[in-house]
Design a protein around this motif. Structure first.
Motif, PDB file in Angstrom:
ATOM      1  N   VAL A 101      49.815 -11.228 -32.025  1.00 15.69           N
ATOM      2  CA  VAL A 101      50.615 -12.442 -32.195  1.00 15.69           C
ATOM      3  C   VAL A 101      49.889 -13.319 -33.211  1.00 15.69           C
ATOM      4  O   VAL A 101      48.713 -13.642 -33.027  1.00 15.69           O
ATOM      5  N   PHE A 102      50.578 -13.708 -34.265  1.00 15.60           N
ATOM      6  CA  PHE A 102      49.933 -14.430 -35.349  1.00 15.60           C
ATOM      7  C   PHE A 102      50.127 -15.936 -35.260  1.00 15.60           C
ATOM      8  O   PHE A 102      51.177 -16.416 -34.802  1.00 15.60           O
ATOM      9  N   VAL A 103      49.111 -16.668 -35.717  1.00 20.05           N
ATOM     10  CA  VAL A 103      49.257 -18.089 -36.027  1.00 20.05           C
ATOM     11  C   VAL A 103      48.685 -18.303 -37.418  1.00 20.05           C
ATOM     12  O   VAL A 103      47.829 -17.537 -37.880  1.00 20.05           O
ATOM     13  N   ASP A 104      49.146 -19.339 -38.095  1.00 19.50           N
ATOM     14  CA  ASP A 104      48.772 -19.557 -39.485  1.00 19.50           C
ATOM     15  C   ASP A 104      47.323 -20.037 -39.605  1.00 19.50           C
ATOM     16  O   ASP A 104      46.674 -20.412 -38.627  1.00 19.50           O
ATOM     17  N   ILE A 105      46.833 -20.012 -40.838  1.00 16.45           N
ATOM     18  CA  ILE A 105      45.463 -20.403 -41.123  1.00 16.45           C
ATOM     19  C   ILE A 105      45.380 -21.869 -41.539  1.00 16.45           C
ATOM     20  O   ILE A 105      46.382 -22.484 -41.919  1.00 16.45           O
ATOM     21  N   ASP A 106      44.184 -22.405 -41.470  1.00 12.37           N
ATOM     22  CA  ASP A 106      43.879 -23.691 -42.083  1.00 12.37           C
ATOM     23  C   ASP A 106      43.818 -23.447 -43.590  1.00 12.37           C
ATOM     24  O   ASP A 106      43.051 -22.588 -44.054  1.00 12.37           O
ATOM     25  N   PRO A 107      44.585 -24.172 -44.405  1.00 12.29           N
ATOM     26  CA  PRO A 107      44.627 -23.877 -45.836  1.00 12.29           C
ATOM     27  C   PRO A 107      43.313 -24.159 -46.563  1.00 12.29           C
ATOM     28  O   PRO A 107      43.095 -23.635 -47.661  1.00 12.29           O
ATOM     29  N   LYS A 108      42.442 -24.955 -45.967  1.00 12.01           N
ATOM     30  CA  LYS A 108      41.156 -25.246 -46.614  1.00 12.01           C
ATOM     31  C   LYS A 108      40.139 -24.134 -46.373  1.00 12.01           C
ATOM     32  O   LYS A 108      39.429 -23.714 -47.287  1.00 12.01           O
ATOM     33  N   THR A 109      40.058 -23.645 -45.148  1.00 13.74           N
ATOM     34  CA  THR A 109      39.020 -22.665 -44.789  1.00 13.74           C
ATOM     35  C   THR A 109      39.502 -21.232 -44.836  1.00 13.74           C
ATOM     36  O   THR A 109      38.682 -20.306 -44.852  1.00 13.74           O
TER      37      THR A 109
END
Length: 373
Positions: A101-109
């Protein structure tokens, strides 16, 4: 000037007498599978990670797979992870019969965004698999708090993060279990395939030691349905030599990252964001551009190698279309996958090489900025 993406030969030559002696020792004692050198490495690497146990296996994917099996993850379970990682992170979940099950990433890290995890938890959720991508630790304080609140297991994918730390704690000893890869190009790399699982849980450790060796605690006494996932004696001996130098090499990577940061300062070229709670060990030094192929072609023409980690978010791969996700579901991961570019990074990288890389990248960035105007 030719600048390789990584230079494994330079590292070998710097420790050649010790490595050659370690290999000869294995040839002399013929302990080719597991054995005393592997056991000694397991003890030393566990101590390095701040973990009670380390179990050497044949590669990082197996380390992840066996960690999940030790935690009784299987059919009907769900494991929350990131879509921006190497495919092995997700394949290991699938091997158990569980659902990624996926969740999105922090765009900075580029790391899994803890703020998005709770919304993905269902009654079927069994574990969280944070990936310490590129050598930077995820926000393990937040992830462990979520896991405790919902009674979930945390399995760290530390395959790119040997020696990385979060808030003063070294990865591999924070979650319930952790997996490492010793693929040759990793910060601690074998001369072939290799991996390890670490844990502070005695029962998990006992189970993994059986699972890697056909499910047996003693020869021919098969307690579990196991696998052939043992670490070779040769790799254990080589890794013991290299582990002694890991901190030195890590600091060399960190110094190289500082040099890149200084060279790119004020140029507009994106540089890695590093949390003040993280010790980044720079398996990858990443920038990004909307003209990645043009940049790679231009760098190659100047003798500068580069890499892409990773060009397609997992949910957009044909192999995982059956998970039911679509393009647009994880926009930060998708944007990173389309733009990320890895620059040369290895302990032996010289300031002269970095100056050559930076000059070329800044030139490309200025050209693109000019076109944008």
């Amino acid at each position: 000037m030719t600048v390789p993406f990584v230079d494994l030969k330079a590292q070998y030559l710097s420790i050649k007498p010790e490595v050659d002696a370690a290999i000869q020792h294995i040839l002399d004692n013929t302990q080719f599978i597991l054995g005393a050198e592997v056991a000694a490495f397991e003890k030393e690497f566990a101590e390095y990670c701040g973990a009670k146990h380390c179990m050497g296996v044949n590669n990082g994917t197996s380390a992840l797979h066996l960690a999940m099996l030790a935690a009784d993850i299987g059919a009907g379970d769900e494991v929350i992870t990131t879509p921006f990682t190497f495919v092995a992170s997700v394949a290991a979940i699938w091997y158990t019969g569980a659902k990624p099950v996926f969740v999105d990433i922090d765009p900075k890290t580029y790391l899994i965004d803890p703020a998005k995890i709770e919304a993905a938890i269902t009654p079927k959720t069994k574990a969280i698999l944070p990936v310490h991508l590129y050598g930077q630790a995820c926000d393990m304080d937040a992830i462990m708090a979520i896991a405790k609140k919902h009674n979930l297991i945390v399995i760290e994918d530390a395959c790119q993060a040997h020696g990385s730390e979060w808030n003063g704690k070294r990865v591999g000893g924070i979650g319930d279990l952790a997996a490492f890869s010793f693929y040759p190009g990793k910060n601690l790399g074998a001369y072939g395939e290799g991996g390890a699982t670490t844990t502070n849980n005695d029962e998990y450790a006992r189970k993994i030691r059986m699972l890697r060796d056909w499910g047996a605690e003693k020869k021919y006494q098969h307690v579990l349905k196991g696998y052939n996932m043992r670490l070779e004696g040769m790799q254990g001996a080589i890794l013991r030599v290299k582990l002694k130098y890991l901190e030195k090499w890590t600091e060399a990577r960190r110094e190289a990252a500082k040099r890149y940061d200084a060279l790119f300062a004020g140029s507009g070229v994106p540089t890695p964001y590093v949390s003040d709670k993280s010790r980044h060990v720079y398996h990858i030094y990443s920038t990004r551009t909307t003209k990645r192929q043009e940049w790679q072609d231009a760098l190659n023409a100047r003798g500068i190698q580069s890499g892409i980690h990773y060009p397609i978010a997992i949910h957009n791969l044909p192999a995982y279309a059956d998970l039911g996700y679509k393009n647009g579901d994880f926009p930060h991961a998708e944007k990173a996958a389309a733009e990320q570019l890895s620059l040369p990074m290895f302990p032996e990288l010289t300031a002269e090489m970095q100056a050559e890389v930076a000059a070329a990248v800044i030139e490309l960035h200025k050209k693109d900025a000019g076109l944008a105007r």
